[in-house]
Scaffold this motif. Structure first.
Motif, PDB file in Angstrom:
ATOM      1  N   PRO A  50       0.808  -1.222   0.000  1.00 32.30           N
ATOM      2  CA  PRO A  50       0.000   0.000   0.000  1.00 32.30           C
ATOM      3  C   PRO A  50       0.841   1.272   0.000  1.00 32.30           C
ATOM      4  N   CYS A  51       2.040   1.200   0.598  1.00 27.18           N
ATOM      5  CA  CYS A  51       2.878   2.390   0.580  1.00 27.18           C
ATOM      6  C   CYS A  51       4.338   2.014   0.771  1.00 27.18           C
ATOM      7  N   VAL A  52       5.205   2.792   0.121  1.00 24.41           N
ATOM      8  CA  VAL A  52       6.649   2.631   0.219  1.00 24.41           C
ATOM      9  C   VAL A  52       7.264   4.027   0.284  1.00 24.41           C
ATOM     10  N   TYR A  53       8.235   4.201   1.134  1.00 28.78           N
ATOM     11  CA  TYR A  53       8.956   5.465   1.120  1.00 28.78           C
ATOM     12  C   TYR A  53      10.418   5.214   1.456  1.00 28.78           C
ATOM     13  N   ALA A  54      11.243   6.212   1.160  1.00 21.62           N
ATOM     14  CA  ALA A  54      12.689   6.076   1.333  1.00 21.62           C
ATOM     15  C   ALA A  54      13.221   7.280   2.110  1.00 21.62           C
ATOM     16  N   ARG A  55      14.220   6.970   2.941  1.00 25.30           N
ATOM     17  CA  ARG A  55      14.919   8.017   3.680  1.00 25.30           C
ATOM     18  C   ARG A  55      16.386   8.010   3.276  1.00 25.30           C
ATOM     19  N   LEU A  56      16.984   9.206   3.175  1.00 27.09           N
ATOM     20  CA  LEU A  56      18.400   9.351   2.874  1.00 27.09           C
ATOM     21  C   LEU A  56      19.117   9.941   4.076  1.00 27.09           C
ATOM     22  N   VAL A 106       9.670  -6.076  10.469  1.00 30.14           N
ATOM     23  CA  VAL A 106       9.222  -5.753  11.822  1.00 30.14           C
ATOM     24  C   VAL A 106       7.701  -5.891  11.874  1.00 30.14           C
ATOM     25  N   PRO A 107       7.169  -6.735  12.773  1.00 32.23           N
ATOM     26  CA  PRO A 107       5.706  -6.871  12.884  1.00 32.23           C
ATOM     27  C   PRO A 107       5.046  -5.543  13.254  1.00 32.23           C
ATOM     28  N   ALA A 108       3.789  -5.413  12.883  1.00 28.18           N
ATOM     29  CA  ALA A 108       3.062  -4.161  13.136  1.00 28.18           C
ATOM     30  C   ALA A 108       3.002  -3.845  14.623  1.00 28.18           C
ATOM     31  N   ALA A 124       0.085  -2.895   8.590  1.00 26.92           N
ATOM     32  CA  ALA A 124       0.974  -3.908   7.996  1.00 26.92           C
ATOM     33  C   ALA A 124       2.304  -3.935   8.746  1.00 26.92           C
ATOM     34  N   ALA A 125       3.059  -5.008   8.467  1.00 25.28           N
ATOM     35  CA  ALA A 125       4.427  -5.070   8.966  1.00 25.28           C
ATOM     36  C   ALA A 125       5.299  -4.122   8.141  1.00 25.28           C
ATOM     37  N   ALA A 126       6.463  -3.787   8.683  1.00 24.37           N
ATOM     38  CA  ALA A 126       7.375  -2.866   7.999  1.00 24.37           C
ATOM     39  C   ALA A 126       8.641  -3.620   7.620  1.00 24.37           C
ATOM     40  N   LEU A 127       8.967  -3.598   6.320  1.00 21.78           N
ATOM     41  CA  LEU A 127      10.236  -4.153   5.862  1.00 21.78           C
ATOM     42  C   LEU A 127      11.232  -3.002   5.766  1.00 21.78           C
ATOM     43  N   LEU A 128      12.308  -3.081   6.551  1.00 19.46           N
ATOM     44  CA  LEU A 128      13.345  -2.067   6.547  1.00 19.46           C
ATOM     45  C   LEU A 128      14.534  -2.620   5.755  1.00 19.46           C
ATOM     46  N   THR A 129      14.771  -2.057   4.590  1.00 20.86           N
ATOM     47  CA  THR A 129      15.887  -2.479   3.744  1.00 20.86           C
ATOM     48  C   THR A 129      16.907  -1.353   3.690  1.00 20.86           C
ATOM     49  N   ALA A 145       5.531  -1.023   3.510  1.00 26.82           N
ATOM     50  CA  ALA A 145       4.398  -1.636   4.206  1.00 26.82           C
ATOM     51  C   ALA A 145       4.206  -3.041   3.632  1.00 26.82           C
ATOM     52  N   TRP A 146       4.413  -4.036   4.463  1.00 23.80           N
ATOM     53  CA  TRP A 146       4.508  -5.443   3.989  1.00 23.80           C
ATOM     54  C   TRP A 146       3.272  -6.208   4.489  1.00 23.80           C
TER      55      TRP A 146
END
Length: 733
Positions: A50-56, A106-108, A124-129, A145-146
């Motif tokens: 549903p959503c993806v975002y990136a941090r620098l 990471v579980p919700a 949703a759970a969060a996938l941190l890559t 959002a996984w």
């Protein structure tokens, strides 16, 4: 979770064209935000998130700023942008139980409450890559959002895209630092396109060293091989002499780079004597960077200069970027080359099996060695592509080898050539029963070259062995030194086994044919003695009596002449019957059915048998094989007359397009087919019929028991038989 239980990952895999297009899109953007915008949109589409975002990561403040969004509401995106995250904020979430590859799922329920990140991701759970640059330096993170269960294959795809994105981001940042670095980044982009558009390793290496030479003045690529040796695979012209050289990895700088996966700069090679010896006295400084793929070092890139201290940090960064750019294509090219090698090996094995099968069909199609051996030799030469193939057989006295078949450049002019078994490499293989392979015949003292074969340089002699006895030698010759390998020897050993079996069977068949011919001659001799010879002797006595009575009692002469005429007529009839058995005219003039019918009528009249012939089908189906079929019926009837003591005989002949079936049934005394025959006549008769059936490619069966008569059944398949082979079958009789 496997791809079978989670098909979405497979369906959402990016094909090669999309990967290339994605890479081009990344290279086309001129800002980190634009690059990551492409990344998060692509990841959202692939993962179905549903959503993806990136941090620098900000190099100065060390905080992580949200810069790119996909599927995030504008208001929430503004909150994320306004709330930089300290790296330590993520530390509590990076637990071992959440780790997938080098990402964390990471579980919700474990996400912190009341922060914009959680509001964007939950429920949703969060996938941190992580986004890691060169040297595994953290430059950012992608948050997805996984909603689905863990899928390692999809996670690794995300990580692959993240790696590509991280490299692209750092490339842009490097390009922004200076105009000089911008030009070099353009060189890097060109290299990426060049190496990404091909799977040819040589092309990739050449493109790489060309760019190294353009950017730094000289350089080389060295790759680790299967034995973990570092070999120079390509080099710029100034280092061309090093191509193929093995670089020491036991200790020193190269070992450190290979073990640590980190670059190393040598400002003055004159101090580092090992590196001075490695690159030569003209090299004053160098940079060595690892080529890494899949977490392991696969080789190194190195650039050199004649000036001490010629390289700075930006040069190291650029060399690492080039290494990162070409590592993947190099591995892909290596995998592709290996797959091509394996495919070629499989194809070569398949081709070899096809040739072996065709040779097997040739040697089993007929027992006539004069026909099968030349065909098999020609198939070996053409199928395997050998320049010259000769087949020698050992004479019965085991003193000479005779060339019975030859194929290739010099065939068949020397067929019939004889060579003593004590001479030449062929003789050595025949005497020892072992394969003889000469990579250079000039170095072989016992090489026996023929006058017209002066260009032969290598030879392979494979003995034909059956039941522990050497029957001959398969000889292969090549004009190339070492042109015949151990692999050739292994394949030809199988071929030699086939040929040995064919020769053994052919010779056994010839002996059986000779025995059958001898038995047939003996039978005719007995027939002549029992009938024609006796009648001729009676005619002689009658003629002598008529001569004696001519002077004493002329009145008795006419009666004696009448008796002489009757005896001569009977002898003529017997002689015609024997000639009919040898070659019935009806078989030639009227066909198979008429010949069997006439023979049965004659035999029934002579022996007092009742013989019934039943024909089903069209006898034209048996065209070309009438002679051996007639001989089978004739031999079956002869056996019945000699051994069965039968009164009634049935001959059933079924002729279809698929097969010919012959059944000869009698009501005689029968016998036990599994018992040893009490008479050689029955034994040879059954053997003759069995061999004739086998020669036609058919089957032969005997059904009998003592006191219950006997049945002979022969089935000959016709499907796939061509006219030429049928006629050949008939002529062999």
């Amino acid at each position: 979770m496997t791809s079978a239980s989670h098909p979405t990952a497979t369906n959402q895999s990016l094909p090669l064209g999309d990967w290339l297009a994605f890479g081009d899109a990344l290279r086309a953007d001129d800002s980190p935000e634009g690059l990551l915008g492409e990344v998060v949109e692509t990841l959202r589409r692939i993962v179905g998130s549903p959503c993806v975002y990136a941090r620098l990561r900000d190099d100065e403040s060390d905080t992580l700023h949200a810069v790119a969004f996909a599927g995030v509401e504008p208001q929430l995106a503004e909150q994320l942008q306004a709330a930089p995250v300290e790296p330590a904020q993520y530390q509590s979430l990076l637990r071992p139980e959440y780790r997938l590859s080098y990402s964390y799922l990471v579980p919700a329920e474990a996400l912190p409450a009341g922060v914009p990140d959680t509001a964007a991701i939950a429920p949703a759970a969060a996938l941190l890559t992580p986004l890691r640059g060169r040297g595994e330096r953290l430059i950012g993170v992608i948050v997805i959002a996984w909603p689905q269960p863990p899928d390692l294959a999809t996670v690794r795809m995300v990580e692959a895209i993240a790696r590509q994105a991280a490299l692209a981001v750092e490339n842009v940042r490097l390009a922004e630092r200076s105009a000089r670095l911008l030009a070099k980044e353009q060189l890097l982009a060109e290299l990426g396109r060049a190496v990404g558009a091909t799977l040819d390793l040589d092309t990739i290496l050449r493109q790489t060293v060309d760019r190294l030479a353009a950017a730094f003045g000289g350089g080389l690529v060295a790759l680790l091989n299967e034995t973990n040796d570092l070999l120079v695979a390509a080099a710029a012209p100034s280092l061309a002499d090093m191509v193929g050289q093995r670089l020491p990895l036991l200790d020193g700088t190269l070992a450190w780079v290979a073990q640590s996966g980190q670059p190393f700069v040598i400002d003055d090679c004159r101090i580092a004597t090992r590196e001075a010896l490695l690159f030569g006295p003209d090299v004053a400084s160098c940079v060595i960077a690892p080529l890494r793929s899949g977490g392991r070092v696969i080789g190194i890139l190195s650039v050199v200069s004649r000036r001490a201290g010629a390289f700075n940090d930006e040069d190291v960064d650029l060399l690492e970027a080039i290494a990162a750019q070409v590592s993947g294509p190099i591995v892909s090219a290596q995998l592709y080359a290996e797959s091509q090698r394996l495919a070629a090996q499989v194809q070569r094995r398949a081709d070899q099996l096809a040739v072996l099968n065709s040779i097997a069909r040739i040697v089993t199609a007929t027992l006539d060695l004069r026909e099968s051996l030349p065909l098999a030799t020609e198939r070996i030469q053409q199928g395997f592509g050998y320049p010259q193939v000769d087949l020698f057989l050992i004479e019965d006295d085991a003193s000479e080898l005779v060339l019975v078949a030859s194929a290739g450049q010099y065939a068949p002019s020397r067929v019939g050539y004889r060579q003593h078994i004590n001479l030449g490499l062929v003789g050595r293989a025949a005497r020892s029963g072992r394969i003889v392979r000469a990579e250079d015949v000039a170095s072989e003292a016992d090489y026996l070259g023929l006058s017209e074969r002066l260009d032969i340089r290598s030879e392979l002699c494979v003995p034909l062995i059956a039941n522990g006895k050497t029957l001959g030698v398969l000889n292969i010759e090549s004009p190339q030194p070492a042109g015949l390998t151990a692999e050739d020897a292994a394949v030809l050993e199988t071929v030699a086994d086939m040929l040995a079996g064919a020769v053994e069977n052919g010779r056994l068949y010839q002996r059986a044919q000779q025995a059958a011919a001898l038995e047939e001659r003996n039978r005719l001799a007995r027939e002549l003695h029992d009938s024609v010879s006796q009648q001729l002797f009676s005619m002689t006595l009658t003629a002598q009596a008529a001569r004696a009575q001519f002077e004493r009692n002329p009145a008795r002469v006419p009666a004696l002449l009448d008796r002489l005429q009757e005896t001569a007529t009977a002898a003529l009839a017997e002689m015609r019957a024997l000639i009919f058995q040898l070659r019935p005219p009806a078989l030639r003039d009227q066909g198979l059915v008429a010949a069997i019918q006439q023979h049965a009528q004659h035999l029934a009249h002579r022996e007092g048998l009742r013989i019934e012939l039943n024909v089903i089908g069209d006898e034209r189906h048996a065209r070309g094989i009438e002679q051996p079929l007639f001989r089978i019926v004739q031999e079956a009837l002869n056996n019945i007359v000699k051994h069965a003591a039968a009164r009634n005989v049935q001959i059933q002949l079924e002729l279809t397009a698929e097969q010919v079936r012959i059944r000869v049934i009698d009501d005689g005394q029968g016998f036990d087919p599994s018992a040893r025959p009490s008479g050689e006549g029955r034994h040879l008769g059954l053997l003759s019929m069995r061999e004739r059936a086998a020669e036609l490619g058919g089957t032969f069966a005997v059904h009998s028991r003592p006191g219950a008569g006997a049945e002979i059944e022969v089935v000959v398949p016709l499907r796939g038989r061509n006219a030429g082979s049928e006629e050949g079958m008939g002529r062999r009789e």
